[in-house]
Each structure stands twice: as C-alpha cells, then as structure tokens.
Write an enzyme that holds these catalytic residues in place. Sequence first.
Site, PDB file in Angstrom:
ATOM      1  N   ARG A 107      21.274  32.363  30.397  1.00  0.00           N
ATOM      2  CA  ARG A 107      21.505  32.479  31.832  1.00  0.00           C
ATOM      3  C   ARG A 107      20.656  33.770  31.910  1.00  0.00           C
ATOM      4  NH1 ARG A 107      26.714  36.690  31.426  1.00  0.00           N
ATOM      5  NH2 ARG A 107      26.015  37.633  29.476  1.00  0.00           N
ATOM      6  N   LYS A 148      19.078  38.708  35.180  1.00  0.00           N
ATOM      7  CA  LYS A 148      19.830  38.857  34.959  1.00  0.00           C
ATOM      8  C   LYS A 148      21.197  37.918  34.958  1.00  0.00           C
ATOM      9  CE  LYS A 148      23.208  39.990  31.003  1.00  0.00           C
ATOM     10  NZ  LYS A 148      23.299  41.142  29.697  1.00  0.00           N
ATOM     11  N   ASP A 179      27.740  28.911  31.901  1.00  0.00           N
ATOM     12  CA  ASP A 179      27.084  28.704  33.194  1.00  0.00           C
ATOM     13  C   ASP A 179      25.853  28.844  33.719  1.00  0.00           C
ATOM     14  OD1 ASP A 179      28.570  30.845  33.250  1.00  0.00           O
ATOM     15  OD2 ASP A 179      29.662  31.084  34.152  1.00  0.00           O
ATOM     16  N   GLY A 180      25.712  30.158  32.577  1.00  0.00           N
ATOM     17  CA  GLY A 180      24.111  30.349  33.289  1.00  0.00           C
ATOM     18  C   GLY A 180      24.286  31.431  34.333  1.00  0.00           C
ATOM     19  N   ARG A 201      16.589  43.648  35.066  1.00  0.00           N
ATOM     20  CA  ARG A 201      16.453  44.836  33.931  1.00  0.00           C
ATOM     21  C   ARG A 201      15.439  44.408  33.259  1.00  0.00           C
ATOM     22  NH1 ARG A 201      19.673  42.245  28.557  1.00  0.00           N
ATOM     23  NH2 ARG A 201      18.178  40.757  28.894  1.00  0.00           N
ATOM     24  N   ARG A 249      12.518  40.104  20.775  1.00  0.00           N
ATOM     25  CA  ARG A 249      13.783  40.884  20.487  1.00  0.00           C
ATOM     26  C   ARG A 249      13.484  40.099  17.980  1.00  0.00           C
ATOM     27  NH1 ARG A 249      17.942  39.527  24.280  1.00  0.00           N
ATOM     28  NH2 ARG A 249      16.769  39.183  25.454  1.00  0.00           N
ATOM     29  N   ASP A 293      19.176  38.828  17.843  1.00  0.00           N
ATOM     30  CA  ASP A 293      19.281  38.798  18.837  1.00  0.00           C
ATOM     31  C   ASP A 293      19.455  39.473  19.978  1.00  0.00           C
ATOM     32  OD1 ASP A 293      21.741  37.347  18.735  1.00  0.00           O
ATOM     33  OD2 ASP A 293      21.796  37.391  20.437  1.00  0.00           O
ATOM     34  N   ASN A 294      19.758  40.684  19.509  1.00  0.00           N
ATOM     35  CA  ASN A 294      20.484  41.744  20.847  1.00  0.00           C
ATOM     36  C   ASN A 294      19.556  42.915  20.688  1.00  0.00           C
ATOM     37  OD1 ASN A 294      22.087  40.542  22.468  1.00  0.00           O
ATOM     38  ND2 ASN A 294      23.624  40.721  21.606  1.00  0.00           N
ATOM     39  N   ASP A 351      20.716  44.268  26.040  1.00  0.00           N
ATOM     40  CA  ASP A 351      21.896  43.948  26.562  1.00  0.00           C
ATOM     41  C   ASP A 351      23.718  44.228  26.375  1.00  0.00           C
ATOM     42  OD1 ASP A 351      23.148  41.444  26.742  1.00  0.00           O
ATOM     43  OD2 ASP A 351      21.595  40.236  25.806  1.00  0.00           O
TER      44      ASP A 351
HETATM   45  P1  AMP Z   1      24.917  37.547  24.641  1.00  0.00           P
HETATM   46  O1  AMP Z   1      26.059  37.939  23.715  1.00  0.00           O
HETATM   47  O2  AMP Z   1      24.677  37.955  25.911  1.00  0.00           O
HETATM   48  O3  AMP Z   1      23.697  38.287  23.753  1.00  0.00           O
HETATM   49  O4  AMP Z   1      24.772  36.585  24.607  1.00  0.00           O
HETATM   50  C1  AMP Z   1      24.391  35.336  23.615  1.00  0.00           C
HETATM   51  C2  AMP Z   1      24.065  33.841  23.945  1.00  0.00           C
HETATM   52  O5  AMP Z   1      24.746  33.292  24.657  1.00  0.00           O
HETATM   53  C3  AMP Z   1      22.152  34.195  24.551  1.00  0.00           C
HETATM   54  O6  AMP Z   1      21.561  33.229  23.830  1.00  0.00           O
HETATM   55  C4  AMP Z   1      22.565  33.908  26.469  1.00  0.00           C
HETATM   56  O7  AMP Z   1      21.429  33.887  26.805  1.00  0.00           O
HETATM   57  C5  AMP Z   1      23.894  33.202  25.404  1.00  0.00           C
HETATM   58  N1  AMP Z   1      24.484  33.106  26.974  1.00  0.00           N
HETATM   59  C6  AMP Z   1      25.569  33.855  27.501  1.00  0.00           C
HETATM   60  N2  AMP Z   1      26.056  34.212  28.177  1.00  0.00           N
HETATM   61  C7  AMP Z   1      25.816  32.414  28.928  1.00  0.00           C
HETATM   62  C8  AMP Z   1      26.157  32.157  30.430  1.00  0.00           C
HETATM   63  N3  AMP Z   1      27.151  32.807  31.259  1.00  0.00           N
HETATM   64  N4  AMP Z   1      25.594  31.105  30.407  1.00  0.00           N
HETATM   65  C9  AMP Z   1      24.403  30.999  29.477  1.00  0.00           C
HETATM   66  N5  AMP Z   1      24.746  31.788  28.748  1.00  0.00           N
HETATM   67  C10 AMP Z   1      25.158  32.178  28.165  1.00  0.00           C
HETATM   68 MG    MG Z   2      22.049  38.666  24.715  1.00  0.00          MG
END
Ligand code: AMP
Ligand code: MG
Length: 492
Positions: A96, A116, A128-129, A179, A186, A255-256, A265
């Site tokens: 997203r 973001k 949903d991105g 951002r 990462r 990944d964070n 993140d």
């Molecule tokens: P995060 O927990 O924010 O670090 O996200 C973990 C993974 O989920 C990453 O690949 C993000 O891009 C993906 N992600 C989180 N929220 C969304 C969202 N609403 N739509 C698409 N991908 C998401």
């Molecule tokens: Mg993340």
Amino acid sequence: MSGLRKLEDLSFDNTYVRLPEAFYARVSPTPLSNPCLVTFNPDAAALIDLHPDEAKRPEFVGCFGGSLALPGSEPVAMLYSGHQFGHYVSKLGDGRAILLGEIRNHAGEKWDLHLKGAGLTPFSRDDDGRAVLRSSIREYLCSEAMHGLGIPTTRALCIVGSDEPVYREKVETGAMLVRLAPTHVRFGSFEVFYYRRQHDYIKLLADYVIAQHFPTLAIAKEKYARLLDEIAARTARLIAKWQAVGFAHGVMNSDNMSILGLTLDYGPFGFLDEYHSTFVCNHSDTHGRYAFHHQPDIGYFNMRCLAQGLSPLLSQEETKSALATYEAVFTEHYAELMRAKLGLRESRPDDATLLTGLLELMQDNRMDYTIFFRSLSRFRQKPGERNEGLRDSFQDRDGFDIWAARYRERLRAEGSRDEERAACMNRVNPEYVLRNYLAQIAIQRATEQKDFSEIERLRKLLRDPFSEQPEHEQYSASPPDWGKQIVVGCSS
Ligand code: AMP
Ligand code: MG
C-alpha cells in the site's frame, strides 16, 4: 529561502529503479476521492529543498493525493519478504506504499519519497492498498516526535486526507502520508532473494546499499561482513534508544527493520506511561512476542534473519562476529543511556544493580516512566534532605528511601554537583513524549470535526521535547483514566 524549489523542480535521482526489474513493480498511485491537505511539515520539506509555500498550491494535494505525477518521479512498489511474528512470509512487498522516487537535495543527500496508502500494488494480497487517517496521524506525529528525541527514524512530510471510505474495524476515511528516508531497504529486502535462491541479487543489493549508504565500505576487504557489522551496530543503538526512552514499536517483524537502523513503520506503537517491563502495546500481539522487554532479543532475532539473507556472501565466522557486535553494542549503549538518565558521568561496576533496583521500584509503584525520570533531576544530595517531592510520588516510601540512599552515595562517589547534573539530565529525559492519549485527541478532532490544528500543535511541541513549554504544561501529564485504556491493533 534561496535554493528552495517548486514541486515541479524537485531534483530526482531514482537509483532504486536502476536495479533489475525483479526488485520492484512499476505502479502508479490510485487517487483518493476529494483529497485535502490535513497537515504539512516544513522541517521535512527542507530536507528535500521544497519551498514551504508549495504546500498551499492545489498541485501539492494532487501530487501527494495520488492524482498528479511529479515530473521526474518513477513510481514503484518495492519487493521484500520477512519474518512476521517469528514465521517466514514469502509474499510481502509494498502492498500500500509506493516509492515515488528519490530526491537529491543540494547537500547531496538522497531522500526516498514514499507515499503510504497509495492504493493497490502487485503486493497488496487481499488488502485494499489504503491507509486510514487515524493511523497516518499516528505515524506522522510519532516519526517527528522520535526525531525530536534524537532517535533515528523515517520522517513525515504531509498527510492528504479524503472522504473515501476505508473499512477497518469500522468505516474510516482513507489518507496518504508522505514518508521520507534515505532508503526504504529493509532486512526483508535481502531475505526475499535468499529464500528464492537468487544469490546474484543478494550481491547486487548489498553492493547497491554499500554504494549508496555505506560508501566508505566499498573498498573494504570484507565489505559484506563490514556491512552486516555496521547494520548490527546501528540496530543495537536504535533499540537501546527505544528502551531508554520507553518506546515499544509493536510490530518488530524483519520487514519493518531498516538497514539504516531507522525506526520504520509506525503501527500500534506506544510509549510507556506507567513503567511495566512486559508492556505490550499491540493488542493483536496476544503472546506478547513484541513486549517492551523483549525488544532487544527480537532485534537479535531479526539480525539473524538478515544474516541469513546475506549468508551467501559471508562466512559463518563473520556472521557470528556481527551478532556479537549487536549484543556488545546494545549492552554498552543501553548502559550509557541509562547512566545519562540517572545523571551519572562515570561508569561503575554497581550501576546495573542501581538501575535494576530503580526499575523494580518504579514497576511496583506504577510510576510514570517519563515523569519520574524528568523529575529525578530535582534530586538533592545534601545530608538530611528527604527529597519529599519525589518521595511522595511513591507508595512505598521506605523503598524509595533505601534506593535514594544508594543513589546519593553513588552521586557523591563521582563528585556530582546538583545543578550541573540537573541540566545534563534535562537534556536526555524528555518532558514530552507522544503518549497514546495525546495522539488520540488529535485523531478525534481530525476525524470527527475536521479540525487538524491539534496535529500541528503536537508536532511543534514534540520537535523540542526537552524544553519545558509552560503554556503546554498539560501535555506532560500522565494519561487521564480514559486515556489509559486505549488499545491499538495492527489495523491501520
Ligand atoms: P505492516 O504490518 O504495515 O508492516 O504490513 C505488512 C505487510 O502487509 C506489508 O507488505 C504491507 O504492504 C501489507 N499491508 C498492510 N496493510 C495493507 C493494506 N491495507 N493494503 C495492502 N497491503 C497492506
Ligand atoms: Mg511494514
């Protein structure tokens, strides 16, 4: 203001898209409906040489609400994988967020512009991105607050809001946050190629990271080992800083984890109010994997994930040595930071016991972490002084007296002077941190009344968290009852 640019004159130098196509997917943002500027940070604009007046132009909202392309931008979603809650997840990547491009400022520094909440990408999986306004405000404020605290972090340029419904636990509205970071590479950016057995790409990415961000290593003999070692040291220093300031990240998946050792993140993060070593800020983290006191060990786990990702370029000895660096740097830096919080100049063998004794006492007495350390600068050494103000904030006054006697003795041993020590302590123990309830007030006003003024008030306050600002006295208070029970989950 000379040298500051208009939006269309920003100087892009898109290094990441010069890597093979396997590293990313080209994708454009999906515009938000009825976009509006929620907030803008001139400090971050200065990093990319952007004139602050540009935020007033309608094109600004166009560019950062996803409907206008910035000249020179080459938007991509970055590929990565990572270990989430201890398990390898192969399909991640920017689901997203979209890297609009990289800007080279007049000082020669490079900044990623990362949007973001920019809509679907090939890595969105079933999501949903989008990002909601609530979580965008939290990230915006916290990244700037961390910067104010002197903790390495990504930065935030602005938030664009909208009336687009986005479904989380309830219906919210979508927003985009810009951002900034020197890079968004990462730990998981390396892991993905290790698990896909694309070892050439690991080398390519390592060489890219060295060339762009660790140029002094380029001619080093064991450059990949040195790279891992440097990342280990930065990560260790970062987590030591989190522990010292009482910050829980909440989702320390690999990944964070930034390869530059930046806080990256911001999701269900939280600053400690009452000190509790096992504090879990993320209510989705039912097993407490990312509890406050686990963060240093999780940092080590993540370093092992990164080392595995880089393993085709390293010997086992080199990996071991970098992991040892992580442990040594963390231990040393944490001790140094905590000594400074206590106002101690010298290092003495019993310091760890003095600190543990204090933390136990604070936990038993449910002391507010930030308020206590700030007020400790008022401790006076003179014989017979009972330090009533501090003492009265403890339920267990005898416990305080016992600890205070040890502290007084320790201060005397290094010839500490009250006034001098207080001044030093006030430079490391903040008066203000972004408590969840403070963010919550700004979020409520923004989402319910479209009143964005509290966001700006907090940003300004938190950019200088060590100076007392009498007109903002209420912002250093411990949370009111309603603010103690705020639960934050992963949904953002
Ligand atoms: P995060 O927990 O924010 O670090 O996200 C973990 C993974 O989920 C990453 O690949 C993000 O891009 C993906 N992600 C989180 N929220 C969304 C969202 N609403 N739509 C698409 N991908 C998401
Ligand atoms: Mg993340």
